[in-house]
Design a protein around this motif. Structure first.
Motif, PDB file in Angstrom:
ATOM      1  N   ASP A 196     -21.243  -7.210  17.991  1.00 13.90           N
ATOM      2  CA  ASP A 196     -21.537  -5.857  18.463  1.00 13.90           C
ATOM      3  C   ASP A 196     -20.461  -4.841  18.054  1.00 13.90           C
ATOM      4  O   ASP A 196     -20.400  -3.745  18.617  1.00 13.90           O
ATOM      5  CB  ASP A 196     -21.728  -5.849  19.989  1.00 13.90           C
ATOM      6  CG  ASP A 196     -20.579  -6.521  20.727  1.00 13.90           C
ATOM      7  OD1 ASP A 196     -19.731  -7.156  20.063  1.00 13.90           O
ATOM      8  OD2 ASP A 196     -20.527  -6.404  21.963  1.00 13.90           O
ATOM      9  N   ALA A 197     -19.628  -5.192  17.066  1.00  8.75           N
ATOM     10  CA  ALA A 197     -18.597  -4.231  16.614  1.00  8.75           C
ATOM     11  C   ALA A 197     -19.159  -3.314  15.534  1.00  8.75           C
ATOM     12  O   ALA A 197     -20.037  -3.704  14.756  1.00  8.75           O
ATOM     13  CB  ALA A 197     -17.390  -4.985  16.060  1.00  8.75           C
ATOM     14  N   ILE A 198     -18.650  -2.102  15.511  1.00  5.54           N
ATOM     15  CA  ILE A 198     -19.035  -1.147  14.475  1.00  5.54           C
ATOM     16  C   ILE A 198     -18.051  -1.297  13.320  1.00  5.54           C
ATOM     17  O   ILE A 198     -16.837  -1.235  13.525  1.00  5.54           O
ATOM     18  CB  ILE A 198     -18.990   0.292  15.027  1.00  5.54           C
ATOM     19  CG1 ILE A 198     -20.068   0.443  16.091  1.00  5.54           C
ATOM     20  CG2 ILE A 198     -19.151   1.333  13.921  1.00  5.54           C
ATOM     21  CD1 ILE A 198     -19.952   1.707  16.892  1.00  5.54           C
ATOM     22  N   GLU A 199     -18.579  -1.518  12.117  1.00  7.97           N
ATOM     23  CA  GLU A 199     -17.684  -1.705  10.971  1.00  7.97           C
ATOM     24  C   GLU A 199     -17.350  -0.358  10.344  1.00  7.97           C
ATOM     25  O   GLU A 199     -18.221   0.476  10.122  1.00  7.97           O
ATOM     26  CB  GLU A 199     -18.335  -2.622   9.931  1.00  7.97           C
ATOM     27  CG  GLU A 199     -17.364  -2.978   8.839  1.00  7.97           C
ATOM     28  CD  GLU A 199     -17.704  -4.280   8.131  1.00  7.97           C
ATOM     29  OE1 GLU A 199     -18.472  -5.100   8.679  1.00  7.97           O
ATOM     30  OE2 GLU A 199     -17.198  -4.449   7.011  1.00  7.97           O
ATOM     31  N   LEU A 200     -16.067  -0.146  10.109  1.00  9.97           N
ATOM     32  CA  LEU A 200     -15.609   1.125   9.552  1.00  9.97           C
ATOM     33  C   LEU A 200     -14.754   0.845   8.317  1.00  9.97           C
ATOM     34  O   LEU A 200     -13.680   0.257   8.440  1.00  9.97           O
ATOM     35  CB  LEU A 200     -14.733   1.799  10.608  1.00  9.97           C
ATOM     36  CG  LEU A 200     -15.142   3.155  11.124  1.00  9.97           C
ATOM     37  CD1 LEU A 200     -14.270   3.565  12.279  1.00  9.97           C
ATOM     38  CD2 LEU A 200     -15.083   4.163  10.021  1.00  9.97           C
ATOM     39  N   ASP A 201     -15.239   1.204   7.144  1.00  8.28           N
ATOM     40  CA  ASP A 201     -14.470   0.990   5.914  1.00  8.28           C
ATOM     41  C   ASP A 201     -13.612   2.229   5.663  1.00  8.28           C
ATOM     42  O   ASP A 201     -14.141   3.315   5.412  1.00  8.28           O
ATOM     43  CB  ASP A 201     -15.436   0.742   4.751  1.00  8.28           C
ATOM     44  CG  ASP A 201     -14.687   0.433   3.461  1.00  8.28           C
ATOM     45  OD1 ASP A 201     -13.472   0.726   3.370  1.00  8.28           O
ATOM     46  OD2 ASP A 201     -15.322  -0.100   2.539  1.00  8.28           O
ATOM     47  N   SER A 202     -12.281   2.038   5.747  1.00 12.42           N
ATOM     48  CA  SER A 202     -11.389   3.201   5.663  1.00 12.42           C
ATOM     49  C   SER A 202     -10.869   3.449   4.243  1.00 12.42           C
ATOM     50  O   SER A 202     -10.013   4.304   4.048  1.00 12.42           O
ATOM     51  CB  SER A 202     -10.210   3.017   6.617  1.00 12.42           C
ATOM     52  OG  SER A 202      -9.321   2.056   6.079  1.00 12.42           O
ATOM     53  N   THR A 203     -11.389   2.684   3.263  1.00 14.60           N
ATOM     54  CA  THR A 203     -10.834   2.786   1.897  1.00 14.60           C
ATOM     55  C   THR A 203     -10.755   4.238   1.426  1.00 14.60           C
ATOM     56  O   THR A 203      -9.759   4.659   0.860  1.00 14.60           O
ATOM     57  CB  THR A 203     -11.676   1.951   0.903  1.00 14.60           C
ATOM     58  OG1 THR A 203     -11.813   0.638   1.423  1.00 14.60           O
ATOM     59  CG2 THR A 203     -11.023   1.897  -0.484  1.00 14.60           C
ATOM     60  N   HIS A 204     -11.843   4.990   1.656  1.00 14.90           N
ATOM     61  CA  HIS A 204     -11.864   6.363   1.133  1.00 14.90           C
ATOM     62  C   HIS A 204     -11.753   7.418   2.237  1.00 14.90           C
ATOM     63  O   HIS A 204     -12.144   8.569   2.039  1.00 14.90           O
ATOM     64  CB  HIS A 204     -13.136   6.590   0.303  1.00 14.90           C
ATOM     65  CG  HIS A 204     -13.268   5.593  -0.805  1.00 14.90           C
ATOM     66  ND1 HIS A 204     -12.410   5.551  -1.867  1.00 14.90           N
ATOM     67  CD2 HIS A 204     -14.136   4.569  -0.977  1.00 14.90           C
ATOM     68  CE1 HIS A 204     -12.741   4.551  -2.662  1.00 14.90           C
ATOM     69  NE2 HIS A 204     -13.785   3.937  -2.141  1.00 14.90           N
ATOM     70  N   LEU A 205     -11.246   7.011   3.391  1.00 14.31           N
ATOM     71  CA  LEU A 205     -11.139   7.976   4.493  1.00 14.31           C
ATOM     72  C   LEU A 205      -9.675   8.253   4.829  1.00 14.31           C
ATOM     73  O   LEU A 205      -8.817   7.385   4.656  1.00 14.31           O
ATOM     74  CB  LEU A 205     -11.835   7.430   5.749  1.00 14.31           C
ATOM     75  CG  LEU A 205     -13.330   7.161   5.666  1.00 14.31           C
ATOM     76  CD1 LEU A 205     -13.822   6.536   6.968  1.00 14.31           C
ATOM     77  CD2 LEU A 205     -14.098   8.455   5.397  1.00 14.31           C
ATOM     78  N   THR A 206      -9.404   9.457   5.323  1.00 19.89           N
ATOM     79  CA  THR A 206      -8.047   9.745   5.786  1.00 19.89           C
ATOM     80  C   THR A 206      -7.909   9.206   7.222  1.00 19.89           C
ATOM     81  O   THR A 206      -8.916   8.902   7.882  1.00 19.89           O
ATOM     82  CB  THR A 206      -7.767  11.267   5.829  1.00 19.89           C
ATOM     83  OG1 THR A 206      -8.651  11.836   6.799  1.00 19.89           O
ATOM     84  CG2 THR A 206      -7.973  11.923   4.474  1.00 19.89           C
ATOM     85  N   ILE A 207      -6.655   9.136   7.680  1.00 22.22           N
ATOM     86  CA  ILE A 207      -6.404   8.653   9.049  1.00 22.22           C
ATOM     87  C   ILE A 207      -7.183   9.509  10.050  1.00 22.22           C
ATOM     88  O   ILE A 207      -7.861   8.986  10.937  1.00 22.22           O
ATOM     89  CB  ILE A 207      -4.889   8.689   9.339  1.00 22.22           C
ATOM     90  CG1 ILE A 207      -4.197   7.589   8.532  1.00 22.22           C
ATOM     91  CG2 ILE A 207      -4.599   8.550  10.831  1.00 22.22           C
ATOM     92  CD1 ILE A 207      -2.690   7.675   8.504  1.00 22.22           C
ATOM     93  N   ASP A 208      -7.115  10.825   9.872  1.00 16.17           N
ATOM     94  CA  ASP A 208      -7.786  11.707  10.835  1.00 16.17           C
ATOM     95  C   ASP A 208      -9.302  11.532  10.827  1.00 16.17           C
ATOM     96  O   ASP A 208      -9.939  11.610  11.880  1.00 16.17           O
ATOM     97  CB  ASP A 208      -7.415  13.169  10.570  1.00 16.17           C
ATOM     98  CG  ASP A 208      -6.090  13.490  11.244  1.00 16.17           C
ATOM     99  OD1 ASP A 208      -5.719  12.755  12.183  1.00 16.17           O
ATOM    100  OD2 ASP A 208      -5.425  14.454  10.818  1.00 16.17           O
ATOM    101  N   GLU A 209      -9.858  11.287   9.649  1.00 11.67           N
ATOM    102  CA  GLU A 209     -11.315  11.063   9.590  1.00 11.67           C
ATOM    103  C   GLU A 209     -11.703   9.815  10.378  1.00 11.67           C
ATOM    104  O   GLU A 209     -12.700   9.811  11.110  1.00 11.67           O
ATOM    105  CB  GLU A 209     -11.770  10.949   8.126  1.00 11.67           C
ATOM    106  CG  GLU A 209     -11.829  12.296   7.430  1.00 11.67           C
ATOM    107  CD  GLU A 209     -12.006  12.189   5.920  1.00 11.67           C
ATOM    108  OE1 GLU A 209     -12.475  13.162   5.315  1.00 11.67           O
ATOM    109  OE2 GLU A 209     -11.667  11.141   5.331  1.00 11.67           O
ATOM    110  N   VAL A 210     -10.895   8.758  10.227  1.00  7.23           N
ATOM    111  CA  VAL A 210     -11.206   7.513  10.954  1.00  7.23           C
ATOM    112  C   VAL A 210     -11.058   7.744  12.465  1.00  7.23           C
ATOM    113  O   VAL A 210     -11.912   7.338  13.257  1.00  7.23           O
ATOM    114  CB  VAL A 210     -10.289   6.349  10.490  1.00  7.23           C
ATOM    115  CG1 VAL A 210     -10.613   5.082  11.255  1.00  7.23           C
ATOM    116  CG2 VAL A 210     -10.421   6.118   8.997  1.00  7.23           C
ATOM    117  N   VAL A 211      -9.986   8.437  12.850  1.00  8.82           N
ATOM    118  CA  VAL A 211      -9.757   8.720  14.281  1.00  8.82           C
ATOM    119  C   VAL A 211     -10.960   9.487  14.845  1.00  8.82           C
ATOM    120  O   VAL A 211     -11.490   9.147  15.918  1.00  8.82           O
ATOM    121  CB  VAL A 211      -8.446   9.516  14.492  1.00  8.82           C
ATOM    122  CG1 VAL A 211      -8.333  10.032  15.918  1.00  8.82           C
ATOM    123  CG2 VAL A 211      -7.232   8.654  14.140  1.00  8.82           C
TER     124      VAL A 211
END
Ligand code: C5P
Length: 222
Positions: A196-211
């Motif tokens: 039930d976890a949401i997968e988040l690929d941060s390869t092309h995201l900034t820290i603030d976008e992920v937050v």
């Protein structure tokens, strides 16, 4: 904001701790870096020359080791009994050996018990490898953060350059793969995305976008 628990798992250097800390700050929640707990035990074992292959000895050492955290201005500080080990637990020696120390059942059982205790009243953002699957299976929000091994090694490389540490990008990439392999193939509580976890690929995201993405998920759940 209700005092829910947020579990953030993923491989080494996916940005979990930076992001978990920011999310906790935004919400006024407690942030718990479980990797730092395993690193502190590894450091204590190296310092006391306890065999890293000896599960019983590591467990005994853990039982007499208090691991605590305090919120510093810039970053969270980690203490082994009274000693500040914030920097030393990030050393290469500790990083090379922590996957072995954290592979033992008795060590994990004790660590998980301490982590559950900290989260029992809610309002905690916890990051690690087994938070959504083992430590907090009832967490209201579960995130599984990924990024390619190359991207994660590059992030580590840049951090090292900023600290004046000389490492090769190739070696860091290899080390990243080695640790991923050890963490995801170990018998007990391997690194694994909870169903039930949401997968988040941060390869092309900034820290603030992920937050922001994580905060949006939390807001939806509340
Ligand atoms: O998150 P960090 O890279 O500092 O974690 C260091 C190591 O601690 C990981 O490579 C893994 O072997 C171990 N660990 C773990 N379970 C956790 C957190 C970290 O086994 N919940």
């Amino acid at each position: 904001m209700n005092k829910i628990n947020v579990a953030i798992d993923g491989p080494a250097s996916a940005g979990k701790s930076t992001i978990a800390k920011k999310v906790a700050e935004e919400l006024g929640f407690i942030y718990l870096d479980t990797g730092a707990m395993y690193r502190t035990l590894t450091y204590a074992a190296l310092a006391k020359q306890v065999s890293l292959e000896d599960e019983e000895a590591l467990y005994r050492l853990l039982r007499e080791t208090e691991i605590t955290f305090s919120a510093g201005k810039e970053k969270q500080h980690v203490y082994l009994n009274a000693a500040d080990v914030t920097e030393i637990i990030r050393s290469e020696d500790v990083t090379q050996n922590v996957s072995l120390v954290s592979s033992f059942a008795k060590v994990r059982k004790e660590m998980v018990a301490r982590q559950k205790e900290i989260a029992k009243s809610g309002g905690v953002v916890m990051d690690g490898r087994d938070i959504g699957t083992v430590v907090l299976p009832q967490a209201e929000v579960k995130i599984f953060m990924t990024a390619t091994a190359e991207e994660r090694a590059l992030r580590r490389y840049k951090e090292n350059v900023a600290k004046g540490i000389n490492t090769s990008l190739e070696e860091l990439t290899e080390d990243m793969r080695r640790r991923d392999h050890l963490d995801s193939t170990r018998a007990i509580s391997p690194l694994k995305r909870a169903d039930d976890a949401i997968e988040l690929d941060s390869t092309h995201l900034t820290i603030d976008e992920v937050v922001q993405e994580i905060l949006a998920v939390i807001t939806q759940k509340n």
